[in-house]
Design a protein around this motif. Structure first.
Motif, PDB file in Angstrom:
ATOM      1  N   GLU A   1       0.825  -1.204   0.000  1.00 27.53           N
ATOM      2  CA  GLU A   1       0.000   0.000   0.000  1.00 27.53           C
ATOM      3  C   GLU A   1       0.862   1.257   0.000  1.00 27.53           C
ATOM      4  O   GLU A   1       0.603   2.214  -0.725  1.00 27.53           O
ATOM      5  CB  GLU A   1      -0.877   0.020   1.261  1.00 27.53           C
ATOM      6  CG  GLU A   1      -1.851  -1.123   1.325  1.00 27.53           C
ATOM      7  CD  GLU A   1      -3.254  -0.659   1.047  1.00 27.53           C
ATOM      8  OE1 GLU A   1      -3.416   0.143   0.113  1.00 27.53           O
ATOM      9  OE2 GLU A   1      -4.156  -1.079   1.776  1.00 27.53           O
TER      10      GLU A   1
ATOM     11  N   LEU B   1      -0.152  13.112   2.962  1.00 28.12           N
ATOM     12  CA  LEU B   1      -1.095  13.633   1.968  1.00 28.12           C
ATOM     13  C   LEU B   1      -1.477  15.082   2.223  1.00 28.12           C
ATOM     14  O   LEU B   1      -1.505  15.906   1.299  1.00 28.12           O
ATOM     15  CB  LEU B   1      -2.366  12.790   2.071  1.00 28.12           C
ATOM     16  CG  LEU B   1      -2.785  11.987   0.856  1.00 28.12           C
ATOM     17  CD1 LEU B   1      -3.899  11.042   1.241  1.00 28.12           C
ATOM     18  CD2 LEU B   1      -3.262  12.917  -0.225  1.00 28.12           C
TER      19      LEU B   1
ATOM     20  N   HIS C   1      -7.640   7.296  -0.092  1.00 25.53           N
ATOM     21  CA  HIS C   1      -7.368   7.319   1.342  1.00 25.53           C
ATOM     22  C   HIS C   1      -8.660   7.219   2.151  1.00 25.53           C
ATOM     23  O   HIS C   1      -8.734   6.504   3.153  1.00 25.53           O
ATOM     24  CB  HIS C   1      -6.605   8.594   1.696  1.00 25.53           C
ATOM     25  CG  HIS C   1      -6.306   8.699   3.156  1.00 25.53           C
ATOM     26  ND1 HIS C   1      -7.128   9.369   4.032  1.00 25.53           N
ATOM     27  CD2 HIS C   1      -5.293   8.176   3.895  1.00 25.53           C
ATOM     28  CE1 HIS C   1      -6.633   9.264   5.256  1.00 25.53           C
ATOM     29  NE2 HIS C   1      -5.527   8.539   5.212  1.00 25.53           N
TER      30      HIS C   1
ATOM     31  N   PHE D   1       0.852   4.312  -2.722  1.00 23.82           N
ATOM     32  CA  PHE D   1       0.771   5.728  -2.371  1.00 23.82           C
ATOM     33  C   PHE D   1       2.075   6.440  -2.722  1.00 23.82           C
ATOM     34  O   PHE D   1       2.058   7.561  -3.228  1.00 23.82           O
ATOM     35  CB  PHE D   1       0.444   5.897  -0.888  1.00 23.82           C
ATOM     36  CG  PHE D   1      -1.029   5.850  -0.596  1.00 23.82           C
ATOM     37  CD1 PHE D   1      -1.829   6.956  -0.826  1.00 23.82           C
ATOM     38  CD2 PHE D   1      -1.606   4.707  -0.088  1.00 23.82           C
ATOM     39  CE1 PHE D   1      -3.192   6.914  -0.557  1.00 23.82           C
ATOM     40  CE2 PHE D   1      -2.966   4.662   0.186  1.00 23.82           C
ATOM     41  CZ  PHE D   1      -3.756   5.765  -0.045  1.00 23.82           C
TER      42      PHE D   1
ATOM     43  N   LEU E   1      -6.261  10.635  -4.808  1.00 24.25           N
ATOM     44  CA  LEU E   1      -5.525  10.333  -3.579  1.00 24.25           C
ATOM     45  C   LEU E   1      -6.418  10.397  -2.356  1.00 24.25           C
ATOM     46  O   LEU E   1      -6.399   9.501  -1.511  1.00 24.25           O
ATOM     47  CB  LEU E   1      -4.348  11.289  -3.428  1.00 24.25           C
ATOM     48  CG  LEU E   1      -3.141  10.945  -4.311  1.00 24.25           C
ATOM     49  CD1 LEU E   1      -2.172  12.123  -4.381  1.00 24.25           C
ATOM     50  CD2 LEU E   1      -2.429   9.725  -3.757  1.00 24.25           C
TER      51      LEU E   1
ATOM     52  N   LEU F   1      -0.371   7.958   6.187  1.00 22.58           N
ATOM     53  CA  LEU F   1      -0.555   8.377   4.795  1.00 22.58           C
ATOM     54  C   LEU F   1      -1.214   9.748   4.727  1.00 22.58           C
ATOM     55  O   LEU F   1      -0.851  10.591   3.908  1.00 22.58           O
ATOM     56  CB  LEU F   1      -1.397   7.353   4.032  1.00 22.58           C
ATOM     57  CG  LEU F   1      -0.671   6.038   3.744  1.00 22.58           C
ATOM     58  CD1 LEU F   1      -1.634   5.011   3.188  1.00 22.58           C
ATOM     59  CD2 LEU F   1       0.487   6.263   2.775  1.00 22.58           C
TER      60      LEU F   1
ATOM     61  N   HIS G   1      -9.677   3.873   2.572  1.00 24.95           N
ATOM     62  CA  HIS G   1      -8.847   3.199   3.569  1.00 24.95           C
ATOM     63  C   HIS G   1      -9.335   3.492   4.992  1.00 24.95           C
ATOM     64  O   HIS G   1      -9.271   2.625   5.855  1.00 24.95           O
ATOM     65  CB  HIS G   1      -7.384   3.620   3.431  1.00 24.95           C
ATOM     66  CG  HIS G   1      -6.648   2.851   2.386  1.00 24.95           C
ATOM     67  ND1 HIS G   1      -6.747   3.150   1.047  1.00 24.95           N
ATOM     68  CD2 HIS G   1      -5.835   1.775   2.471  1.00 24.95           C
ATOM     69  CE1 HIS G   1      -6.005   2.302   0.363  1.00 24.95           C
ATOM     70  NE2 HIS G   1      -5.442   1.451   1.193  1.00 24.95           N
TER      71      HIS G   1
END
Lengths: 141, 205, 458
Positions: free
Chosen positions: B38, B197, B149, B42, B145, B193, B152
């Protein structure tokens, strides 16, 4: 692999991961379907285009040619043939087959009427106006 | 700077109670394969963003101004706090405190819900303004993105929820709690992440 | 053989090998037509030969999958097959449907075939790999459902292992995604978009579940490694398959009218698609190295290891070669695609079916393994076929690279047919490798008839 990682955990990760990415794929598909009308030239689908597509399919053109790069790789790309050759050349070409030149690849004679050939050309014109992100790289396909 | 500090905090948080002797990674190795995969996805997307931005600086800067930094910042705090709760949850189960563990994780779960709500408001504002992934390169990356996310976070919440249910049933104890650690690792990854981000897409100009 | 009903697999395997031979013969015809354009024209035009070549491939692989599951599921479930009779009826229906369809391709102009089989009711024909007439497509669905039903019922009355669960899930996916072959909108972009839901989600999705399950089964049998270990690996591998493969569909959505963002999504995820194949290679070699017994069927071990390596090369490496959007911009629809297709189908799917046949056939015929001489011949056939398909792939890759250069990159691009003339040397070499492949296949078939002292069950 460490012993604490049980098979049932592996199974859960599999199901979780599978469902996760399928849902993501569906979300992207949903967005694609929303955007398509701005790109797919569907406003120019006429009955002639529809009939042309059917003729394209029922004569198995994809068995030799490619269309937008997909198909067999035995004969030229036809996604942009309307631009490359123009309607009159295409019509004359379809009528003139097979060439019968010894040793050359042969295209069968499909015995299409003039009206049918017009529809095939209409379909190829429609296909050539789809927004393909500038593919193919040049006119030769 | 924010990225760095937050990353360090996260690392510190993770290190305090979790590592046992002779164990390098909390949770399970196989899960780390997925976590690395993952991170790789990313990572590639972050690099792709950076390159594309380098070629379209003005467009990216102009589009970036339309993002709500406030909601992004709040969401950052929300996720960091939730990660802290998760750490406390893991610490609790190591002492065999199932109830406390479930409560801490519940807190993290609810904060996940807050994140999702704020993000939905943000997405809604963009869609209402007729902005989509096809609008321009910046929005393509922004939506791809953050939506990836976003999913997720949802996934993390599902995992937390199942751990909470199991913890309440007393399925974990001081010796056996790989499930909790594994879920916690996933949640920290999701947090981590976002911490990259947020500055990358909302702030850096 | 532990359960009598496993014997139905034999029929399926024989049919699979027979159709495989047919596929190769038509492949050789097409290969020759690439260089001698009017070969067999107008009796068998290229498009007809290609249809037969690709459709036979799909059908023999399906026969192989079905036969393999009729062998595998009773053994995993530790019970007789739910209905051997249904499996036999399904076999004959499928074989008859397949034979009639192929004869239809060969004897009737395609347009007439379409008219007579109800294509006017529902347009589904004339799309690559989905050329089958409507009744055949319906037949495929029915056959798949009967198969799924039989397997599921068997599993429900017996032991439920991860292997049989994954296999069944793969079959379910196969049946479900095939339903998209009935959706053919006039809108060409949508047509192509959902066409890939059959083609890509089959070969880079659910078929890999079937592949993984079959490989795991054979590895447990020939190495004696603990089931827990094998099944954990299986789950991890197929998780990576779905994680990368589903969004990886995007690598077909670069140039067909779909939005630009697919270039990012497709490139990133499909670039990771080699990972599960790599893991599969590591897994197979690991298991064989940690084997707890020496299985007398050496050939089966070779096929199994071969599957893992060739699948990685064909699907993984050759797939990766042209999967990134900037590369694919030039490579899309060239001989490079054909190169990848050949090695991937052989390495992943043809080989896994041959692995299952190699393991199961001797057992069905009442012995643990074939006589030494037969095995040696079988292993020779493995090397002949594998090396020659690898050369076919190399030659097509060469052809593709020159084609890309002359037709798409050069400042004075040449026309398609002019380029084809330039690369005919590659096509001749490919045809020669194809002949070697045929020899390998004939040797393979001969190996079934070699007599000698065979190893009995322990």
């Amino acid at each position: 692999m460490s012993a604490t990682f049980t098979k049932s955990m592996a199974r859960n990760v599999f199901y979780g991961g599978g469902v996760f990415f399928f849902l993501l794929f569906l979300a992207l598909t949903f967005d694609t379907m929303k955007v398509l009308p701005t790109r797919d030239n569907s406003q120019n689908i006429t009955p002639a285009v529809a009939h042309g597509k059917k003729l394209w399919e029922t004569n198995n053109c994809i068995g030799c040619h490619t269309l937008l790069g997909e198909g067999a790789y035995f004969a030229p790309e036809l996604g942009n043939v309307y631009v490359r050759r123009g309607p009159d050349f295409i019509k004359a070409w379809i009528k003139g087959q097979p060439t019968g030149v010894p040793g050359r690849r042969q295209m069968p004679q499909f015995n299409l009427s003039d009206a049918d050939i017009d529809d095939v050309v209409a379909f190829l014109k429609y296909a050539s106006e789809i927004n393909t992100n500038k593919w193919p790289p040049n006119i030769e396909g | 700077m924010l990225t760095q500090n937050a990353t360090i905090n996260l690392v510190e948080l993770q290190q305090v109670p979790i590592l046992k002797e002779g164990e390098n990674l909390p949770g399970d190795f196989a899960l780390w394969i997925f976590i690395f995969a993952e991170m790789l996805v990313f990572g590639v997307l972050f690099v792709a963003y950076a390159f594309t931005r380098a070629n379209n600086v003005e467009l990216f800067n102009a589009s970036q101004l339309t993002l709500s930094r406030t909601s992004g910042a709040i969401n950052t705090l929300v996720l960091i706090t939730s990660s802290y709760f998760v750490v406390r949850g893991v610490a609790a189960i190591k002492l065999g405190l199932s109830k406390q563990c479930a409560d801490w994780l519940m807190g993290a779960f609810l904060l996940g819900g807050v994140f999702i709500s704020i993000k939905i408001v943000e997405f809604h504002a963009k869609f209402a303004a007729d902005i989509s992934m096809s609008t321009n390169a910046f929005y393509m990356f922004y939506l791809s993105l953050t939506f990836f996310h976003f999913m997720h976070v949802l996934m993390g919440m599902v995992i937390l929820a199942s751990i909470i249910v199991k913890a309440r049933r007393g399925a974990y104890n001081a010796q056996h709690h790989t499930g909790v650690e594994t879920g916690a690792s996933f949640w920290h990854m999701v947090d981590f992440l976002w911490i990259i981000l947020f500055p990358l897409i909302y702030i850096i100009r | 053989m532990k359960y009598k009903s496993q014997a139905v697999a034999k029929l399926y395997f024989i049919a699979a090998i027979g159709l495989f031979l047919g596929q190769i013969l038509f492949g050789l015809i097409m290969g020759l037509q690439y260089v001698v354009g009017d070969f067999l024209f107008p009796a068998i035009p290229f498009n007809v030969a290609r249809m037969v070549h690709t459709n036979l491939l799909i059908v023999w692989l399906l026969f192989g999958f079905m036969g393999a599951s009729y062998f595998l599921i009773p053994e995993e479930s530790e019970t007789e097959l739910f209905s051997p009779k249904l499996a036999i009826i399904t076999f004959w229906v499928f074989l008859a449907a397949g034979a009639i369809t192929v004869l239809g391709y060969l004897l009737v102009p395609y347009a007439s075939l379409a008219k007579w089989t109800g294509n006017d009711l529902l347009n589904t024909m004339g799309r690559e790999f989905l050329e089958q007439p409507l009744p055949t497509k319906v037949g495929i669905v029915l056959v798949a459902l009967s198969w799924l039903f039989n397997i599921t019922m068997t599993m429900l009355k017996g032991r439920k292992t991860a292997i049989s669960l994954v296999l069944t899930l793969g079959m379910l996916g196969l049946a479900v995604f095939f339903l998209f072959s009935f959706y053919n909108p006039v809108n060409l972009v949508k047509d192509k978009f959902y066409w890939w839901w059959v083609v890509h989600l089959w070969v880079e999705g659910v078929w890999e579940l079937i592949l993984g399950a079959m490989l795991a089964f054979v590895l447990i049998k020939v190495t004696g490694v603990d089931r827990e270990v094998v099944e954990k690996w299986l789950y991890v591998i197929i998780t990576m398959t779905l994680v990368t493969g589903i969004i990886g569909t995007g690598h077909h959505y670069y140039w067909i009218g779909t939005p630009v963002y697919w270039q990012w999504w497709g490139s990133v995820f499909s670039a990771l698609e080699p990972i599960p194949f790599f893991m599969m290679t590591v897994f197979a070699f690991n298991m064989v190295n940690k084997r707890r017994r020496e299985h007398p069927n050496k050939a089966a071990v070779l096929w199994a290891l071969g599957t893992s390596v060739m699948a990685f090369l064909g699907a993984g490496v050759w797939g990766f070669l042209h999967t990134l959007a900037p590369v694919n911009y030039y490579a899309h629809g060239t001989q490079l695609t054909a190169a990848h297709g050949h090695l991937a189908f052989y390495g992943a799917y043809a080989l896994v079916v041959l692995t299952m046949i190699s393991y199961a056939m001797p057992i069905i015929r009442g012995r643990a393994a074939n006589p030494e001489r037969a095995q040696i011949m079988e292993m020779w056939s493995f090397w002949l076929m594998t090396v020659s398909i690898f050369f076919i792939t190399l030659f097509l890759t060469g052809a593709g690279i020159v084609q890309i250069w002359l037709q798409r990159i050069s400042t004075t691009p040449m026309s398609f047919m002019a380029v084809q003339d330039q690369i005919s040397i590659f096509y001749w070499a490919r045809e020669a490798a194809g002949v070697v492949f045929l020899i390998g296949l004939l040797l393979y078939i001969t190996s079934f008839f070699v007599k000698g002292e065979s190893k009995a069950f322990e």
